[in-house]
Design a protein around this motif. Sequence first.
Motif, PDB file in Angstrom:
ATOM      1  N   ALA A   1       0.821  -1.217   0.000  1.00 20.53           N
ATOM      2  CA  ALA A   1       0.000   0.000   0.000  1.00 20.53           C
ATOM      3  C   ALA A   1       0.852   1.263   0.000  1.00 20.53           C
ATOM      4  O   ALA A   1       0.392   2.323  -0.443  1.00 20.53           O
ATOM      5  CB  ALA A   1      -0.939  -0.006   1.206  1.00 20.53           C
ATOM      6  N   SER A   2       2.079   1.159   0.486  1.00 20.47           N
ATOM      7  CA  SER A   2       3.008   2.297   0.423  1.00 20.47           C
ATOM      8  C   SER A   2       3.602   2.360  -0.987  1.00 20.47           C
ATOM      9  O   SER A   2       4.388   1.489  -1.368  1.00 20.47           O
ATOM     10  CB  SER A   2       4.130   2.131   1.459  1.00 20.47           C
ATOM     11  OG  SER A   2       3.595   2.069   2.766  1.00 20.47           O
ATOM     12  N   ARG A   3       3.225   3.352  -1.746  1.00 23.64           N
ATOM     13  CA  ARG A   3       3.573   3.391  -3.159  1.00 23.64           C
ATOM     14  C   ARG A   3       5.079   3.375  -3.410  1.00 23.64           C
ATOM     15  O   ARG A   3       5.551   2.798  -4.392  1.00 23.64           O
ATOM     16  CB  ARG A   3       2.947   4.617  -3.821  1.00 23.64           C
ATOM     17  CG  ARG A   3       1.412   4.573  -3.847  1.00 23.64           C
ATOM     18  CD  ARG A   3       0.836   5.778  -4.574  1.00 23.64           C
ATOM     19  NE  ARG A   3      -0.628   5.709  -4.621  1.00 23.64           N
ATOM     20  CZ  ARG A   3      -1.389   6.624  -5.192  1.00 23.64           C
ATOM     21  NH1 ARG A   3      -0.825   7.696  -5.752  1.00 23.64           N
ATOM     22  NH2 ARG A   3      -2.694   6.494  -5.188  1.00 23.64           N
ATOM     23  N   TRP A   4       5.837   4.002  -2.533  1.00 21.01           N
ATOM     24  CA  TRP A   4       7.278   4.095  -2.758  1.00 21.01           C
ATOM     25  C   TRP A   4       7.965   2.736  -2.623  1.00 21.01           C
ATOM     26  O   TRP A   4       9.102   2.565  -3.064  1.00 21.01           O
ATOM     27  CB  TRP A   4       7.914   5.097  -1.798  1.00 21.01           C
ATOM     28  CG  TRP A   4       7.869   4.691  -0.354  1.00 21.01           C
ATOM     29  CD1 TRP A   4       6.888   4.929   0.537  1.00 21.01           C
ATOM     30  CD2 TRP A   4       8.868   3.944   0.357  1.00 21.01           C
ATOM     31  NE1 TRP A   4       7.192   4.394   1.766  1.00 21.01           N
ATOM     32  CE2 TRP A   4       8.409   3.790   1.681  1.00 21.01           C
ATOM     33  CE3 TRP A   4      10.098   3.398   0.013  1.00 21.01           C
ATOM     34  CZ2 TRP A   4       9.137   3.116   2.654  1.00 21.01           C
ATOM     35  CZ3 TRP A   4      10.829   2.727   0.985  1.00 21.01           C
ATOM     36  CH2 TRP A   4      10.348   2.584   2.282  1.00 21.01           C
ATOM     37  N   VAL A   5       7.262   1.754  -2.037  1.00 23.52           N
ATOM     38  CA  VAL A   5       7.839   0.415  -1.881  1.00 23.52           C
ATOM     39  C   VAL A   5       7.778  -0.369  -3.191  1.00 23.52           C
ATOM     40  O   VAL A   5       8.640  -1.222  -3.457  1.00 23.52           O
ATOM     41  CB  VAL A   5       7.083  -0.353  -0.767  1.00 23.52           C
ATOM     42  CG1 VAL A   5       7.508  -1.810  -0.717  1.00 23.52           C
ATOM     43  CG2 VAL A   5       7.317   0.310   0.578  1.00 23.52           C
ATOM     44  N   ARG A   6       6.807  -0.091  -4.039  1.00 19.02           N
ATOM     45  CA  ARG A   6       6.477  -0.978  -5.151  1.00 19.02           C
ATOM     46  C   ARG A   6       7.580  -1.098  -6.191  1.00 19.02           C
ATOM     47  O   ARG A   6       7.988  -2.211  -6.541  1.00 19.02           O
ATOM     48  CB  ARG A   6       5.173  -0.496  -5.817  1.00 19.02           C
ATOM     49  CG  ARG A   6       3.996  -0.506  -4.867  1.00 19.02           C
ATOM     50  CD  ARG A   6       2.769   0.119  -5.494  1.00 19.02           C
ATOM     51  NE  ARG A   6       1.677   0.225  -4.530  1.00 19.02           N
ATOM     52  CZ  ARG A   6       0.520   0.826  -4.778  1.00 19.02           C
ATOM     53  NH1 ARG A   6       0.294   1.372  -5.973  1.00 19.02           N
ATOM     54  NH2 ARG A   6      -0.420   0.878  -3.841  1.00 19.02           N
ATOM     55  N   VAL A   7       8.069   0.021  -6.709  1.00 22.13           N
ATOM     56  CA  VAL A   7       9.059  -0.036  -7.795  1.00 22.13           C
ATOM     57  C   VAL A   7      10.349  -0.710  -7.347  1.00 22.13           C
ATOM     58  O   VAL A   7      10.835  -1.637  -8.014  1.00 22.13           O
ATOM     59  CB  VAL A   7       9.332   1.373  -8.360  1.00 22.13           C
ATOM     60  CG1 VAL A   7      10.505   1.342  -9.350  1.00 22.13           C
ATOM     61  CG2 VAL A   7       8.083   1.911  -9.060  1.00 22.13           C
ATOM     62  N   PRO A   8      10.951  -0.287  -6.214  1.00 23.11           N
ATOM     63  CA  PRO A   8      12.174  -0.992  -5.799  1.00 23.11           C
ATOM     64  C   PRO A   8      11.956  -2.465  -5.519  1.00 23.11           C
ATOM     65  O   PRO A   8      12.825  -3.290  -5.819  1.00 23.11           O
ATOM     66  CB  PRO A   8      12.617  -0.249  -4.524  1.00 23.11           C
ATOM     67  CG  PRO A   8      11.628   0.781  -4.239  1.00 23.11           C
ATOM     68  CD  PRO A   8      10.634   0.838  -5.336  1.00 23.11           C
ATOM     69  N   LEU A   9      10.802  -2.833  -4.970  1.00 20.35           N
ATOM     70  CA  LEU A   9      10.546  -4.234  -4.666  1.00 20.35           C
ATOM     71  C   LEU A   9      10.421  -5.048  -5.949  1.00 20.35           C
ATOM     72  O   LEU A   9      10.944  -6.170  -6.030  1.00 20.35           O
ATOM     73  CB  LEU A   9       9.284  -4.375  -3.822  1.00 20.35           C
ATOM     74  CG  LEU A   9       8.948  -5.779  -3.333  1.00 20.35           C
ATOM     75  CD1 LEU A   9      10.091  -6.339  -2.493  1.00 20.35           C
ATOM     76  CD2 LEU A   9       7.658  -5.779  -2.518  1.00 20.35           C
ATOM     77  N   VAL A  10       9.759  -4.512  -6.944  1.00 19.28           N
ATOM     78  CA  VAL A  10       9.651  -5.209  -8.232  1.00 19.28           C
ATOM     79  C   VAL A  10      11.033  -5.362  -8.862  1.00 19.28           C
ATOM     80  O   VAL A  10      11.364  -6.430  -9.410  1.00 19.28           O
ATOM     81  CB  VAL A  10       8.703  -4.448  -9.180  1.00 19.28           C
ATOM     82  CG1 VAL A  10       8.785  -5.016 -10.595  1.00 19.28           C
ATOM     83  CG2 VAL A  10       7.269  -4.534  -8.666  1.00 19.28           C
ATOM     84  N   LEU A  11      11.867  -4.331  -8.783  1.00 16.05           N
ATOM     85  CA  LEU A  11      13.224  -4.417  -9.338  1.00 16.05           C
ATOM     86  C   LEU A  11      14.046  -5.475  -8.599  1.00 16.05           C
ATOM     87  O   LEU A  11      14.805  -6.226  -9.222  1.00 16.05           O
ATOM     88  CB  LEU A  11      13.912  -3.051  -9.258  1.00 16.05           C
ATOM     89  CG  LEU A  11      13.332  -1.955 -10.161  1.00 16.05           C
ATOM     90  CD1 LEU A  11      14.048  -0.630  -9.911  1.00 16.05           C
ATOM     91  CD2 LEU A  11      13.448  -2.351 -11.629  1.00 16.05           C
ATOM     92  N   ILE A  12      13.895  -5.537  -7.289  1.00 14.41           N
ATOM     93  CA  ILE A  12      14.600  -6.550  -6.506  1.00 14.41           C
ATOM     94  C   ILE A  12      14.173  -7.940  -6.951  1.00 14.41           C
ATOM     95  O   ILE A  12      15.006  -8.839  -7.149  1.00 14.41           O
ATOM     96  CB  ILE A  12      14.327  -6.350  -5.002  1.00 14.41           C
ATOM     97  CG1 ILE A  12      15.055  -5.100  -4.491  1.00 14.41           C
ATOM     98  CG2 ILE A  12      14.751  -7.575  -4.194  1.00 14.41           C
ATOM     99  CD1 ILE A  12      14.643  -4.682  -3.095  1.00 14.41           C
TER     100      ILE A  12
END
Length: 414
Positions: free
Chosen positions: A336-347
């Motif tokens: 739900a925290s938007r800033w988490v999504r992109v780095p997590l997908v890249l990881i």
Amino acid sequence: MIVAPLVTVPFMAQTELREAQQAEPANRAWQIVPIGAGVVALGIVMWSLYTNIAFIDVEVYVRGARAFLDGQPIYDDNPNQLPFIYPPFAALVFLPLGVLPGLATAIVTVTSLAALARTSWLLATHAPGLLPKSTTLARACGIFAGLAVLEPTIETLRLGQVGLILLWLVAEDLLGDHRSIQGALVGFGTAVKLVPGIFLPFYVLIGRIRAAIVGGLVFAASIAIGFVFLPTESAQYWLEDAFSSSRLPSVEYIANQSFLGAWSRGGGQSGAIWFLFMMVTIAALLIVGAWMWRRDEQLLAFGTVSLAGLLASPISWTHHWVAMFPLLVGLAAHWASRWVRVPLVLIWLVLVVRVVWHLPVGEDVQYSGYQWLMASSYTIVGLVSLVMAIVLVARKSGQRRPCPQSDTSTAPAR
């Protein structure tokens, strides 16, 4: 260790199946899609194993067990085969594989997949923020799908390693409802391979002293059993090999994703200062993990402590990084925290596309610039995940601070 995951998996989903059947039609996609993804991921895993098998570690387990059964030394320095580097007690644990060598690969593979399934269930119960409209069963299937296709999982299964089983032992001990015997599974895992032992001091830091004592006693009992049945090998292991670097392979090899591996590939040398750095890293991340646990972030705490072992160990092969999975799921629980999504997908993509293996491989290969970054991608991914976890918990702690009470001294009397 071999049977328990197989026993728990068939029974853990009965309630959730009924819940899924009663779900509103609008929400059925949240149940069906993750379950379908889990089935597809299992197919991908099986195809990967069928097309690229090795099982070289299973051979090590069988050889250690057979050596005990045949009265031969389990620590053989034959340069033409991988050595048995586990505690003597592990050779006794692997006896079923030695008795049934023809079924050893099947036993380890099926047990590892069952362990991943059970671990996914345990993680799902502690990650309600992940797929919040789904049942625990669907969420567990989604977690299984996301973790099964990662390189550490595929490599663990391909080699026949016990990493997923060790991950389950710790997850069951830490997250399962076994408070009366908590610590025993961590102690048993430590008896087979020393790495889970990092959770014993963690139990102390979070106030579960009894669990730390139980785990320590199980571990001590395993050492005693080893001395009873394998006295010579036990003396050799605990008085020499366990604290010696002479049996370690090349730390510069690209598959080693520990701090020391990344440092060595950049031209650095290990020494006394490195040992101090290792101990500081472990202590710092244990403290951070305990801080996360007290703030009700069990998965982030679990993953942070596991990451301490991965980063500080002299050798952390890519397949060892299955230990980081709780940290990834803990981060995903904050989708739900938007800033988490992109780095997590890249990881996740870094771990899926096998970045490490797209470089020249060899003990004497030199890496520089972007190649060094690629060669240390797991280490970098671990550090990025750690920073994200710390920020999430810090923000959560800030939100929980009570607001200052307004001055009501001038309010009119009722």
